[in-house]
Design an enzyme around this catalytic site. Structure first.
Site, PDB file in Angstrom:
ATOM      1  N   LYS A 253       0.851  -1.208   0.000  1.00  0.00           N
ATOM      2  CA  LYS A 253       0.000   0.000   0.000  1.00  0.00           C
ATOM      3  C   LYS A 253       0.880   1.250   0.000  1.00  0.00           C
ATOM      4  O   LYS A 253       1.724   1.427   0.873  1.00  0.00           O
ATOM      5  CB  LYS A 253      -0.909  -0.007   1.226  1.00  0.00           C
ATOM      6  CG  LYS A 253      -1.701   1.292   1.441  1.00  0.00           C
ATOM      7  CD  LYS A 253      -2.628   1.217   2.662  1.00  0.00           C
ATOM      8  CE  LYS A 253      -3.280   2.567   2.969  1.00  0.00           C
ATOM      9  NZ  LYS A 253      -4.145   2.541   4.171  1.00  0.00           N
ATOM     10  N   LYS A 265      -9.952  12.824   8.486  1.00  0.00           N
ATOM     11  CA  LYS A 265      -9.497  12.356   9.794  1.00  0.00           C
ATOM     12  C   LYS A 265      -9.378  13.549  10.743  1.00  0.00           C
ATOM     13  O   LYS A 265      -9.130  14.675  10.298  1.00  0.00           O
ATOM     14  CB  LYS A 265      -8.127  11.687   9.662  1.00  0.00           C
ATOM     15  CG  LYS A 265      -8.142  10.331   8.984  1.00  0.00           C
ATOM     16  CD  LYS A 265      -6.736   9.758   8.888  1.00  0.00           C
ATOM     17  CE  LYS A 265      -6.723   8.415   8.168  1.00  0.00           C
ATOM     18  NZ  LYS A 265      -7.416   7.336   8.883  1.00  0.00           N
ATOM     19  N   GLU A 337      -9.322   3.670   1.876  1.00  0.00           N
ATOM     20  CA  GLU A 337      -8.761   3.839   0.543  1.00  0.00           C
ATOM     21  C   GLU A 337      -7.695   2.800   0.198  1.00  0.00           C
ATOM     22  O   GLU A 337      -7.492   2.472  -0.964  1.00  0.00           O
ATOM     23  CB  GLU A 337      -8.170   5.258   0.404  1.00  0.00           C
ATOM     24  CG  GLU A 337      -6.744   5.450   0.951  1.00  0.00           C
ATOM     25  CD  GLU A 337      -6.601   5.233   2.455  1.00  0.00           C
ATOM     26  OE1 GLU A 337      -7.632   5.262   3.155  1.00  0.00           O
ATOM     27  OE2 GLU A 337      -5.467   5.006   2.919  1.00  0.00           O
ATOM     28  N   ARG A 339      -7.520  -0.419   0.612  1.00  0.00           N
ATOM     29  CA  ARG A 339      -8.040  -1.622  -0.047  1.00  0.00           C
ATOM     30  C   ARG A 339      -8.373  -1.374  -1.511  1.00  0.00           C
ATOM     31  O   ARG A 339      -8.348  -2.284  -2.328  1.00  0.00           O
ATOM     32  CB  ARG A 339      -9.244  -2.142   0.749  1.00  0.00           C
ATOM     33  CG  ARG A 339     -10.371  -1.161   0.870  1.00  0.00           C
ATOM     34  CD  ARG A 339     -11.359  -1.521   1.984  1.00  0.00           C
ATOM     35  NE  ARG A 339     -10.827  -1.207   3.326  1.00  0.00           N
ATOM     36  CZ  ARG A 339     -11.488  -1.446   4.463  1.00  0.00           C
ATOM     37  NH1 ARG A 339     -12.679  -2.034   4.429  1.00  0.00           N
ATOM     38  NH2 ARG A 339     -10.950  -1.144   5.621  1.00  0.00           N
TER      39      ARG A 339
HETATM   40  N1  BES Z   1      -4.281   4.340   6.898  1.00  0.00           N
HETATM   41  C1  BES Z   1      -5.433   4.058   7.665  1.00  0.00           C
HETATM   42  C2  BES Z   1      -5.196   2.987   8.722  1.00  0.00           C
HETATM   43  C3  BES Z   1      -4.248   3.324   9.838  1.00  0.00           C
HETATM   44  C4  BES Z   1      -4.704   3.777  11.058  1.00  0.00           C
HETATM   45  C5  BES Z   1      -2.877   3.114   9.689  1.00  0.00           C
HETATM   46  C6  BES Z   1      -3.822   4.046  12.089  1.00  0.00           C
HETATM   47  C7  BES Z   1      -1.989   3.385  10.704  1.00  0.00           C
HETATM   48  C8  BES Z   1      -2.456   3.847  11.897  1.00  0.00           C
HETATM   49  C9  BES Z   1      -6.539   3.551   6.744  1.00  0.00           C
HETATM   50  O1  BES Z   1      -6.546   4.054   5.463  1.00  0.00           O
HETATM   51  C10 BES Z   1      -7.839   3.919   7.351  1.00  0.00           C
HETATM   52  O2  BES Z   1      -8.112   5.079   7.456  1.00  0.00           O
HETATM   53  N2  BES Z   1      -8.616   2.914   7.735  1.00  0.00           N
HETATM   54  C11 BES Z   1      -9.898   3.129   8.332  1.00  0.00           C
HETATM   55  C12 BES Z   1     -10.861   2.144   7.726  1.00  0.00           C
HETATM   56  C13 BES Z   1     -12.294   2.355   8.103  1.00  0.00           C
HETATM   57  C14 BES Z   1     -12.798   3.648   7.473  1.00  0.00           C
HETATM   58  C15 BES Z   1     -13.107   1.190   7.647  1.00  0.00           C
HETATM   59  C16 BES Z   1      -9.765   2.881   9.835  1.00  0.00           C
HETATM   60  O3  BES Z   1      -9.065   1.960  10.224  1.00  0.00           O
HETATM   61  O4  BES Z   1     -10.361   3.650  10.582  1.00  0.00           O
HETATM   62 ZN    ZN Z   2      -4.758   4.689   4.737  1.00  0.00          ZN
HETATM   63 MN    MN Z   3      -7.632   5.867   5.297  1.00  0.00          MN
END
Ligand code: BES
Ligand code: ZN
Ligand code: MN
Length: 497
Positions: A253, A265, A337, A339
């Site tokens: 990724k 965020k 994003e 995935r």
């Molecule tokens: N890049 C983030 C995941 C992440 C969170 C990586 C904390 C490192 C530290 C990912 O793109 C994300 O935002 N995932 C969401 C998915 C959800 C919207 C289903 C998440 O984990 O909140």
């Molecule tokens: Zn991410």
């Molecule tokens: Mn994200």
């Protein structure tokens, strides 16, 4: 770049020895170095030294300028190679500002010697590129590591320190990429940097720009990248040795910054999302290391790169995109994003793998979910799979490499939560078990016949707390060592068949 050599006698100003607790008393483990431990042990005890892991204590030495004690913890139990790796790393980290050091840590095999060399080299890392006026005040990391060993004259020991140099060099590249701020690392500049590096290793590089991606139907990468002024890329690095026994694809990724898109965020902690390209960096570092070590496996590393931004051109919640190959996805949450870009790359990697004779395995590496951090914390990564044997092989590789990975399930009953009323799939499902739901999403883009691993490294990829062992603050480089060891294991297994 750090250099490592072997010796049978101490030849630098700085000597590193182990210290720990044996029968509840402080005990020095000087390896094969000759030091008067008796008086030192009581002095150190009086000074409050405990020998715990991550404790590093320096004293003026008798035969060397400095003697450095690094904590090994409990010495009543056999030392693990990872304990040695961390102790060497902690010492090296604390020796920034010195040029050279001799590591005299105890070891019973070349495998343990390798861990000491590797830990020391991994600990000798600093990132000062963006220190402007403060740059000249920064201490340079150790640049010459000498390991004191009775195995010094063996070819295995010589190979082991070569390997440690390669692992450290490529881990430093991965860490540098992660630590580089998004102002200076975009999908395009990531590709240019890798293209330049690649010329050293005899690997092939292919870059698809946004026009090629649009034309080719890469709706995941385009959809995630369309909100940014820095257009997306798909980077492929190929290593094809003249003889090889296995073929793998690694997919990482590569979100150079993840704002969450229109699912923005919160400001607090968003800065850590410069690390959202850690998977991409790891798969590229791994293929460079594998090429340098001339491991006879064919590898394609893929990095779908995009910046997930907020703008009038960003993907809206409810937009439908078409993944490479035609599956449609309703984007309910633009913050899910990773995935989407991985789906494009996984399908493409399998297609290319099939054309070149079939893949023995496909491994994706991603900072995919916050749920991973909740489940396993910041030091243990997750492995999900469609093939238990492949997963077991990877877990032994990770164990040998000294990286903590833990198997996680992909429960079928969670799959239905990804159903969409208007597209083939939605990009989010049940909130509970979010790490597993993300894994199940990716599984939709995997040919069931191909052994597949999904590594979620969200927590371990980036250390925003204190440095420890050989792990600095910032990018850690996690997954690289396990991937390289997986390639080595696959070769040795193939030669036994
Ligand atoms: N890049 C983030 C995941 C992440 C969170 C990586 C904390 C490192 C530290 C990912 O793109 C994300 O935002 N995932 C969401 C998915 C959800 C919207 C289903 C998440 O984990 O909140
Ligand atoms: Zn991410
Ligand atoms: Mn994200």
């Amino acid at each position: 770049m750090v250099k490592i050599k072997l010796t049978t006698k101490v030849d630098s100003d700085v000597l590193v020895v182990g210290i720990g607790l044996k029968n509840k008393r402080l005990h020095i483990e000087p390896g094969s170095a000759q030091i008067d431990t008796n008086s030192l042990e009581s002095t150190l005890t009086s000074m409050g030294v405990t020998g715990a892991a991550d404790e590093v204590f320096k004293l003026p030495g008798k035969s060397t300028k400095l003697i450095v004690f690094t904590g090994l913890g409990n010495l009543d139990e056999p030392l693990s190679s990872e304990t040695l790796r961390r102790a060497a790393g902690a010492a090296a980290r604390n020796l920034a500002g010195n040029k050279a050091a001799t590591f005299a840590l105890p070891h019973k095999s070349v495998f343990e010697l390798a861990a000491i060399a590797e830990g020391a080299a991994l600990g000798a890392y600093t990132f000062t590129e963006f220190m402007g006026s403060k740059k000249s005040e920064q201490k340079a990391p150790l640049s010459q590591i000498t390991v004191l060993s009775k195995f010094s004259d063996t070819n295995q020991a010589k190979d082991a320190i070569k390997r440690a140099e390669v692992i450290a060099e490529q881990t430093a590249l991965v860490r540098d990429l992660i630590n580089t701020p998004p102002s200076h690392l975009t999908p395009d500049s990531f590709c240019l940097r890798i293209k330049k590096e690649a010329t050293k290793y005899g690997v092939k590089v292919e870059i698809l720009n946004e026009l090629a991606l649009k034309k080719g139907g890469y709706g995941g990468i385009i959809g995630v990248g369309q909100g940014s002024a820095n257009p997306p890329r798909l980077l492929r690095v190929s290593y094809t040795p003249s003889k090889f026994s296995k073929r793998f694809a690694f997919v990482g990724k590569g979100i150079t910054f993840d704002t969450g898109g229109l699912a923005l965020k919160p400001a607090q902690g968003m800065e850590a999302m410069k690390s959202d390209m850690s998977g991409a960096a790891a798969v590229i570092g791994a293929i460079f290391a594998i090429a340098q070590l001339k491991i006879p496996v064919a590898i394609d590393s893929w990095a779908p790169l995009a910046e997930n931004m907020v703008s009038d051109t960003a993907t809206r919640p409810s937009d439908v995109i078409s993944i490479y190959g035609g599956k449609t996805v309703e984007v309910l949450n633009p913050d899910a994003e990773g995935r989407l870009v991985l789906a494009d790359a996984l399908i493409r990697a399998a297609e290319v793998g099939k054309k070149s004779g079939g893949l023995d395995g496909i491994v994706d590496v991603a900072t995919l979910t916050g749920a991973q951090v909740v489940a396993l914390g910041t030091r243990t990564s997750a492995v999900m799979t469609n093939n238990e044997a492949f997963s077991d092989q990877f877990l032994s590789a990770a164990n040998i490499a000294g990286e903590s990975f833990w198997p996680m399930p992909l429960p079928v009953e969670l799959r239905a939560s990804l159903d969409s009323p208007i597209a083939d799939l939605a990009n989010i499902g049940d909130r509970s078990g979010g790490m597993l739901v993300a894994g199940l999403f990716l599984k939709e883009f995997i040919d069931p016949q191909t052994p597949w691993l999904h590594l979620d490294i969200a927590g371990p990829a980036f250390n925003d707390k204190d440095a420890h062992g050989y792990t600095p603050v910032g990018g850690t480089g996690v997954a690289l060592r396990s991937l390289v060891t997986l390639a080595e294991l696959a070769v040795s297994q193939a030669s036994k068949q």
